[in-house]
Design an enzyme around this catalytic site. Structure first.
Site, mmCIF file in Angstrom:
data_model
loop_
_atom_site.group_PDB
_atom_site.id
_atom_site.type_symbol
_atom_site.label_atom_id
_atom_site.label_comp_id
_atom_site.label_asym_id
_atom_site.label_seq_id
_atom_site.Cartn_x
_atom_site.Cartn_y
_atom_site.Cartn_z
ATOM 1 N N ARG A 78 0.840 -1.186 0.000
ATOM 2 C CA ARG A 78 0.000 0.000 0.000
ATOM 3 C C ARG A 78 0.876 1.237 0.000
ATOM 4 N NH1 ARG A 78 2.265 1.739 3.815
ATOM 5 N NH2 ARG A 78 1.018 3.621 3.628
ATOM 6 N N GLY A 79 0.197 2.388 -0.185
ATOM 7 C CA GLY A 79 0.963 3.615 -0.331
ATOM 8 C C GLY A 79 1.086 3.908 -1.814
ATOM 9 N N ALA A 80 0.736 5.114 -2.224
ATOM 10 C CA ALA A 80 0.629 5.405 -3.646
ATOM 11 C C ALA A 80 1.842 4.950 -4.468
ATOM 12 C CB ALA A 80 0.360 6.900 -3.839
ATOM 13 N N ARG A 112 -7.702 -0.145 -6.679
ATOM 14 C CA ARG A 112 -7.988 0.935 -5.726
ATOM 15 C C ARG A 112 -8.054 2.237 -6.529
ATOM 16 N NH1 ARG A 112 -4.317 1.232 -0.543
ATOM 17 N NH2 ARG A 112 -6.127 2.383 0.266
ATOM 18 N N GLN A 128 -2.149 2.524 10.005
ATOM 19 C CA GLN A 128 -0.871 2.585 9.306
ATOM 20 C C GLN A 128 0.188 3.346 10.119
ATOM 21 O OE1 GLN A 128 -3.861 2.982 7.883
ATOM 22 N NE2 GLN A 128 -3.854 2.647 5.677
ATOM 23 N N ASP A 160 -2.091 10.755 -2.062
ATOM 24 C CA ASP A 160 -2.475 9.713 -3.008
ATOM 25 C C ASP A 160 -2.826 10.277 -4.372
ATOM 26 O OD1 ASP A 160 -3.231 8.683 -0.108
ATOM 27 O OD2 ASP A 160 -2.817 6.951 -1.391
ATOM 28 N N ASN A 200 -5.383 12.431 0.728
ATOM 29 C CA ASN A 200 -4.506 11.597 1.537
ATOM 30 C C ASN A 200 -5.386 10.815 2.492
ATOM 31 O OD1 ASN A 200 -1.741 10.835 2.164
ATOM 32 N ND2 ASN A 200 -2.062 11.834 4.142
ATOM 33 N N LYS A 201 -4.765 9.976 3.313
ATOM 34 C CA LYS A 201 -5.532 9.147 4.239
ATOM 35 C C LYS A 201 -6.563 9.938 5.036
ATOM 36 C CE LYS A 201 -5.302 5.721 4.388
ATOM 37 N NZ LYS A 201 -6.153 4.937 3.494
HETATM 38 C C1 LIG Z 1 3.496 7.947 0.026
HETATM 39 S S1 LIG Z 1 1.854 7.729 -0.326
HETATM 40 C C2 LIG Z 1 1.266 7.087 1.168
HETATM 41 C C3 LIG Z 1 -0.188 7.351 1.330
HETATM 42 O O1 LIG Z 1 -0.937 6.157 1.053
HETATM 43 C C4 LIG Z 1 -1.654 5.830 2.222
HETATM 44 O O2 LIG Z 1 -2.872 5.229 1.961
HETATM 45 P P1 LIG Z 1 -2.991 3.617 2.057
HETATM 46 O O3 LIG Z 1 -2.250 3.189 3.288
HETATM 47 O O4 LIG Z 1 -4.493 3.392 2.159
HETATM 48 O O5 LIG Z 1 -2.412 3.094 0.793
HETATM 49 C C5 LIG Z 1 -1.851 7.149 2.892
HETATM 50 O O6 LIG Z 1 -2.812 7.936 2.246
HETATM 51 C C6 LIG Z 1 -0.475 7.698 2.745
HETATM 52 O O7 LIG Z 1 -0.333 9.061 2.989
#
Ligand SMILES: CSC[C@H]1O[C@H](OP(=O)(O)O)[C@H](O)[C@@H]1O
Length: 356
Positions: free
Chosen positions: A53-55, A96, A205, A246, A256-257
């Protein structure tokens, strides 16, 4: 590079047998387990279930995923091979919706495929073209992270208290992160940052991943509940906020989250700089503003039933657990008492209502 050691978080990689292995982040911080993903379905599930996960990491995973999945295509006709790769790409793009890096990486992969197709090469050479593009996307991600580290650190000073939300570290990328990258570089240069990591409900996270990474790197990190961020800011313990993103719309609105908006509002109120660390691969000029950013809706079970199994916070990370916080009178519209409604200026209203 100066902070190569941070890459040891190792979000994903192609092994010596040319297989894609992904660190299953749903098991962290309790267990580090790499899982092989070989089919488009397995890659889709790994992304959807936030095993990766993470963009930026999602983009690199999709790129490698499309390559390894293409090895399952038993097709000698180059045109039909490309059609099947494009089908897989469209399928992966649906895993996603919010992180634009997913479609950005897949469009890069399809572009490389089209160039190789135009050269009239057979399917095996087309697969090689996919592999080389995935490797390039991976290399670029690591460099981008380090550049963000360098640029971000110019905004920070030694000894600062920093707050971050969710995880935008090595585990959200295939490099040293985005929001955490300046922190890692500062750590390497003796900046002595004190980091407060929002736990980030519902999937934690921050508690499970950011604290894990930063504690492992020897960074002073304290996990707080999301509802504590404003209070910690009010205490003067935060000098800057660093978050990832994101998707950033053409007007600068940043997705973002969930919970990032609350952090930004609190930072604004307390006059604290709020920095969004954004690889250009996360900028979406085709999206005019934040209202057009697709927001992923996830299963409510993530709120109601999941995650609260120990350990939720990595060893080495501190916690801060105040039971109350104070809301400044400037934020209060009125005090409702049994003797009537009190309006500002409250000092005079309170004195008056208590007067015998
Ligand atoms: C460096 S982008 C990380 C970004 O992605 C996370 O979302 P997820 O854990 O659902 O993929 C979150 O928005 C982070 O800031």
């Amino acid at each position: 590079m100066e902070i190569d050691a941070v890459y040891e978080a190792g979000t994903l990689y192609l092994d010596e047998r040319d297989e894609l292995l992904i660190l299953d982040q749903t098991l962290l911080p309790g267990e580090r387990r790499y899982i092989p993903v070989k089919t488009a379905q397995e890659v889709w599930q790994a992304i959807y279930q936030l095993k990766v996960r993470g963009a930026p990491a999602i983009g690199v995973a999709a790129a490698y995923g499309l390559y390894v999945a293409s090895k399952n295509i038993e097709e000698n006709d180059a045109g039909k091979f490309c059609d099947k790769v494009r089908e897989m790409s469209a399928y992966l793009a649906g895993a996603r919706p919010t992180a634009v890096n997913l479609t950005w990486a897949l469009e890069r992969m399809e572009g490389a495929l089209n160039l190789a197709r135009a050269a009239g090469v057979p399917p095996q050479a087309l697969r090689q073209a996919l592999k080389e593009e995935a490797l390039a996307i991976h290399r670029e991600d690591r460099q981008v992270c380090f550049s963000i580290a360098q640029n971000g650190l110019t905004l920070l000073k030694k000894g600062m208290g920093l707050l971050t939300h969710c995880n935008a570290g090595a585990l959200a990328t295939t490099g040293c992160g985005t929001a955490l990258a300046p922190i890692y570089l500062g750590q390497a240069r003796g900046y002595g940052f004190r980091v407060f990591a929002d736990e980030t409900r519902p999937l934690l996270q921050g508690a499970r991943l950011t604290a894990y990474e930063l504690a492992d790197a020897g960074v002073d990190v304290t996990v707080i509940c999301d509802n504590m961020a404003a209070s910690v800011m009010a205490q003067g313990r935060i000098d800057a906020v660093l978050v990832g993103c994101d998707r950033v719309a053409a007007n600068g609105d940043a997705a973002n989250k969930i919970g990032t908006l609350s952090v930004a509002l609190a930072a604004k109120h307390y006059g604290i700089p709020f920095y969004v660390c954004a690889p250009t691969s996360t900028l979406d000029p085709a999206c005019p503003d934040g209202a057009q950013i697709p927001i992923e809706q996830r299963d409510g079970a993530e709120i109601a039933q999941m995650w609260y199994r120990a350990p939720m916070v990595a060893e080495g990370a501190k916690t801060y657990n105040p039971a109350f916080d104070v809301t400044g009178h400037e934020l209060i519209t009125a005090l409702i008492t049994e003797k009537g409604v009190l309006y500002p200026p409250f000092d005079r209203a309170i004195a008056a209502v208590l007067r015998p």
